[in-house]
Scaffold this motif. Structure first.
Motif, PDB file in Angstrom:
ATOM      1  N   ASN A 128       0.821  -1.206   0.000  1.00  0.00           N
ATOM      2  CA  ASN A 128       0.000   0.000   0.000  1.00  0.00           C
ATOM      3  C   ASN A 128       0.859   1.263   0.000  1.00  0.00           C
ATOM      4  O   ASN A 128       0.344   2.373   0.113  1.00  0.00           O
ATOM      5  N   ARG A 129       2.166   1.072  -0.128  1.00  0.00           N
ATOM      6  CA  ARG A 129       3.096   2.195  -0.175  1.00  0.00           C
ATOM      7  C   ARG A 129       3.893   2.249  -1.477  1.00  0.00           C
ATOM      8  O   ARG A 129       4.233   3.330  -1.952  1.00  0.00           O
ATOM      9  N   ASP A 130       4.195   1.080  -2.037  1.00  0.00           N
ATOM     10  CA  ASP A 130       5.107   1.050  -3.184  1.00  0.00           C
ATOM     11  C   ASP A 130       4.396   1.054  -4.525  1.00  0.00           C
ATOM     12  O   ASP A 130       5.036   0.896  -5.570  1.00  0.00           O
ATOM     13  N   GLY A 131       3.067   1.205  -4.516  1.00  0.00           N
ATOM     14  CA  GLY A 131       2.324   1.289  -5.769  1.00  0.00           C
ATOM     15  C   GLY A 131       1.608   0.027  -6.177  1.00  0.00           C
ATOM     16  O   GLY A 131       0.827   0.040  -7.131  1.00  0.00           O
ATOM     17  N   THR A 132       1.840  -1.076  -5.481  1.00  0.00           N
ATOM     18  CA  THR A 132       1.162  -2.321  -5.839  1.00  0.00           C
ATOM     19  C   THR A 132      -0.343  -2.195  -5.669  1.00  0.00           C
ATOM     20  O   THR A 132      -1.124  -2.594  -6.535  1.00  0.00           O
ATOM     21  N   GLY A 147      -0.076   4.665   1.635  1.00  0.00           N
ATOM     22  CA  GLY A 147      -0.319   3.873   2.829  1.00  0.00           C
ATOM     23  C   GLY A 147      -1.639   4.205   3.490  1.00  0.00           C
ATOM     24  O   GLY A 147      -2.415   5.040   3.011  1.00  0.00           O
ATOM     25  N   CYS A 148      -1.912   3.555   4.608  1.00  0.00           N
ATOM     26  CA  CYS A 148      -3.126   3.842   5.371  1.00  0.00           C
ATOM     27  C   CYS A 148      -3.044   5.256   5.926  1.00  0.00           C
ATOM     28  O   CYS A 148      -1.957   5.736   6.267  1.00  0.00           O
ATOM     29  N   ARG A 170      -7.167   1.596   3.199  1.00  0.00           N
ATOM     30  CA  ARG A 170      -6.547   0.355   3.630  1.00  0.00           C
ATOM     31  C   ARG A 170      -5.978  -0.446   2.459  1.00  0.00           C
ATOM     32  O   ARG A 170      -4.999  -1.173   2.618  1.00  0.00           O
ATOM     33  N   GLY A 171      -6.605  -0.344   1.288  1.00  0.00           N
ATOM     34  CA  GLY A 171      -6.068  -1.049   0.128  1.00  0.00           C
ATOM     35  C   GLY A 171      -6.552  -2.473  -0.018  1.00  0.00           C
ATOM     36  O   GLY A 171      -6.148  -3.172  -0.943  1.00  0.00           O
ATOM     37  N   ASN A 191       7.320  -4.969  11.905  1.00  0.00           N
ATOM     38  CA  ASN A 191       7.001  -3.726  11.216  1.00  0.00           C
ATOM     39  C   ASN A 191       6.655  -3.920   9.742  1.00  0.00           C
ATOM     40  O   ASN A 191       7.244  -4.745   9.059  1.00  0.00           O
ATOM     41  N   PHE A 192       5.722  -3.137   9.246  1.00  0.00           N
ATOM     42  CA  PHE A 192       5.239  -3.193   7.872  1.00  0.00           C
ATOM     43  C   PHE A 192       4.663  -4.588   7.558  1.00  0.00           C
ATOM     44  O   PHE A 192       4.152  -5.261   8.444  1.00  0.00           O
ATOM     45  N   SER A 193       4.753  -5.031   6.286  1.00  0.00           N
ATOM     46  CA  SER A 193       4.113  -6.287   5.847  1.00  0.00           C
ATOM     47  C   SER A 193       5.186  -7.351   5.648  1.00  0.00           C
ATOM     48  O   SER A 193       5.830  -7.406   4.597  1.00  0.00           O
TER      49      SER A 193
END
Length: 317
Positions: A31-35, A40-41, A160-161, A86-88
């Motif tokens: 949700n941050r890198d464009g996928t 992001g949230c 949220r994506g 942290n993160f995904s």
């Protein structure tokens, strides 16, 4: 206890108190890198949730060693959970994930691996490989899925994506591999009400999650939600209302589900709002005290599954 605490579960499972060792990996989020998004949230800061983590530039072994050096003298700890926090943490090539997981569980005193990630970062091939590791290492694995709410409209508002469908799919797939599941839930998103709280508890119970981790909403500086907060575009409920939401959530939640915590924490220097300027432990203790005084407990209203409407007929058989 009025609810199934994480500490009670750990003592039942491992015979003694067990401590989490947070680990930060050098990764990001889809949700941050464009996928599935770029910003992001709306509530998530630039460092994610790893306020107490060591730098991801340190190796996994170095982080475990450093954390153990701090925890063992203080708590006399003997058993640990390696926590990819942290993160995904499943959002990387499978061989990299397994390499990190193997390094995190190499220590013989590590009894479990907990992995924080997103519902859209769960795949059966990844689960099969993690299951192989679980059996080889003779450890438990728990995947912590960020959900926040079952209100699909709120999920859109916080960018949220993913939707509730991806969460349900992830849980069902994880359970095929005898890997534990945990959901992260925020009970006071500005667009949610008590109906959403109850429905969230019901869905967690219907999916037979193993654990739940509750959070109160933080307003992290320099986020979209921080801007909304400063512009009075969103309003937060009172502390009293939050406590009532936690109690109601617990009443509708299956008594078999473990509560990792009732409220989280974030450093004051990173937030515009956090826990009503009240210690997390004080809020937790007040929730427990109110439930004890009113003779309330987890699962009090857990009576809605397995054909509730038919129970009047079954009672006569």
């Amino acid at each position: 206890m009025v609810y199934y605490t994480f500490s009670d579960y750990l003592k039942q499972r491992y015979g003694e108190k067990v401590y989490k060792l947070p680990i930060a990996l050098p990764l990001t989020c889809p949700n941050r890198d464009g996928t599935c998004g770029v910003n992001g949230c709306t509530f998530c800061g630039s460092i994610g949730t790893g306020y107490e983590n060591l730098p991801s530039s340190m190796s996994v072994t170095q982080q475990i060693t450093a954390n153990k050096a701090h925890i063992i003298p203080k708590y006399k700890a003997k058993k640990f959970i390696a926590y990819l926090q942290n993160f995904s943490n499943t959002y990387l090539p499978i061989n990299d994930l397994i390499r990190y997981a193997e390094e995190a569980t190499h220590d013989e005193n590590i009894v479990a691996l907990y992995i924080a990630t997103r519902p859209d970062c769960i795949n059966e091939y990844y689960l099969a490989r993690l299951n192989d590791l679980k059996e080889h290492r003779h450890i438990d694995i728990c995947i912590e899925l960020g959900l926040q709410t079952v209100n699909y409209k709120s999920l859109i508002k916080i960018n949220r994506g993913h939707t509730l469908a991806e969460f349900i799919d992830a849980v069902l797939r994880i359970k095929q591999y005898n890997i534990q599941t945990c959901a992260h839930i925020i009970l006071n998103l500005p667009w949610d009400d008590m109906t959403d709280v109850i429905e969230t508890a019901k869905i967690m119970s219907a999916l037979r999650l193993d654990q739940v981790k509750l959070h109160a909403l933080y307003i992290i500086k320099n986020t979209v939600m921080a801007e909304q907060y400063l512009n009075n575009e969103i309003k937060l409920i009172s502390l009293s209302e939050y406590k009532q939401r936690v109690i109601t959530f617990l009443e509708y939640l299956s008594p078999d589900i473990v509560l990792q915590r009732l409220i989280g924490r974030a450093p004051a220097e990173n937030t515009l709002f956090s826990n009503w300027h009240t210690g997390w432990w004080k809020i937790r203790d007040e929730i427990i005290a109110e439930m004890e005084n009113k003779n309330l407990q987890q699962g009090l209203h857990y009576n809605y599954l397995n054909g509730q409407a038919l129970k009047k007929f079954i009672a006569y058989n």
